[in-house]
Enzyme design. Structure first.
Site, mmCIF file in Angstrom:
data_model
loop_
_atom_site.group_PDB
_atom_site.id
_atom_site.type_symbol
_atom_site.label_atom_id
_atom_site.label_comp_id
_atom_site.label_asym_id
_atom_site.label_seq_id
_atom_site.Cartn_x
_atom_site.Cartn_y
_atom_site.Cartn_z
ATOM 1 N N ASP A 17 0.935 -1.332 -0.237
ATOM 2 C CA ASP A 17 -0.026 0.013 -0.108
ATOM 3 C C ASP A 17 0.918 1.977 0.428
ATOM 4 O OD1 ASP A 17 -2.508 1.786 0.617
ATOM 5 O OD2 ASP A 17 -2.693 0.925 2.025
ATOM 6 N N HIS A 34 3.288 4.195 -8.623
ATOM 7 C CA HIS A 34 2.734 2.515 -9.300
ATOM 8 C C HIS A 34 3.910 1.683 -9.715
ATOM 9 C CE1 HIS A 34 -1.912 2.547 -7.056
ATOM 10 N NE2 HIS A 34 -2.276 3.163 -8.841
ATOM 11 N N LEU A 132 12.120 -19.902 -4.402
ATOM 12 C CA LEU A 132 10.991 -19.317 -3.727
ATOM 13 C C LEU A 132 9.363 -19.106 -4.676
ATOM 14 C CD1 LEU A 132 9.792 -16.626 -2.136
ATOM 15 C CD2 LEU A 132 10.724 -15.246 -3.779
#
Ligand code: IPE
Ligand code: IPE
Ligand code: MG
Length: 229
Positions: A17, A34, A132
């Site tokens: 966020d 962004h 991962l």
């Protein structure tokens, strides 16, 4: 204490966020935030991989985010296409791409075809990796996930915790150990409600574009302090 003896989280999840506020503070358009956030995610993948964290899940775009201005949604969509196309980087990190969200063909799902294609390709082209597991939540909302899981569980017989778990978007995903939310907000915002019952929650005032390996280490320390209590 020898840090190698401390417990390490198996599954780290991030509510990424503060991209908009990061840009505002710099006098930039929100979309620049962004774009910077996407770079921060690449850094988070590298850091998680280097720390041998097995699972990293990030909230990229929610079922509630579609109401944002069209130009912003368009920019976020194109960034996701770019993000899923970072296949060489994923391979360098021995990382697999995964995705959770409303299944493409289900009623109400909104992932556009070009993002669907990028997701499908990323999953196929990184499937051979063994390190991962990076899951991007896109067109994701926990209530939609749980409603669907409960309906499927019911149609297959009994509704039990196990049957609900087995109908989540990614049933083999372990529960979250460490949930991070950046940018000072202390909400969960409909993220992985079923998967976080035991999670340590780490809030930081730093905006997502400023998230880095040091911040990940702070969050991991908070998880470790929690486990030692
Ligand atoms: C997070 O940053 C990115 C998405 C939710 C897609 P925001 O865009 O929510 O940034 P703020 O919260 O407005 O600063
Ligand atoms: C949560 O952030 C969703 C993502 C990070 C993708 P928001 O910025 O959308 O959450 P709210 O609206 O502040 O709860
Ligand atoms: Mg926000």
């Amino acid at each position: 204490m020898d840090s190698s003896l401390l417990p390490s989280p198996i599954h780290v999840a991030c509510i990424m966020d503060g991209n908009g506020r990061w840009a505002n503070r710099r006098g930039l358009p929100r979309n620049e935030g962004h774009t910077a956030g996407e770079e921060a995610l690449a850094g988070a993948v590298r850091a998680a991989s280097a720390r041998q964290i097995p699972w990293l899940t990030v909230f990229g775009f929610s079922t509630e985010n579609w109401v944002r201005p069209r130009a912003e949604v368009r920019h976020i969509l194109s960034l996701h296409r770019k993000l899923f196309a970072r296949i060489d980087e994923m391979n360098e990190n021995n990382a697999r791409t995964r995705w959770i969200g409303r299944p493409f063909k289900e009623r109400g799902a909104r992932t556009p075809i070009y993002v669907q294609k990028a997701i499908t390709k990323a999953i196929a082209d990184t499937a051979h990796n063994s390190g991962l597991e990076v899951t991007v939540a896109f067109d994701y909302g926990s209530r939609a996930e749980l409603l669907r899981a409960a309906q499927l569980a019911m149609s297959h017989g009994e509704v039990t915790p196990d049957s609900i778990s087995s109908h989540l978007y990614s049933p083999d995903m372990p529960d979250v150990d460490l949930l991070i939310r950046t940018s000072g907000e202390t909400r969960i915002s409909n993220f992985m409600l079923w998967q976080i019952p035991e999670a340590t929650v780490y809030f930081t005032d730093h905006a997502w574009p400023d998230f880095n390996a040091a911040e990940l280490d702070n969050a991991i320390s908070s998880f470790q302090r929690d486990k030692q209590r």
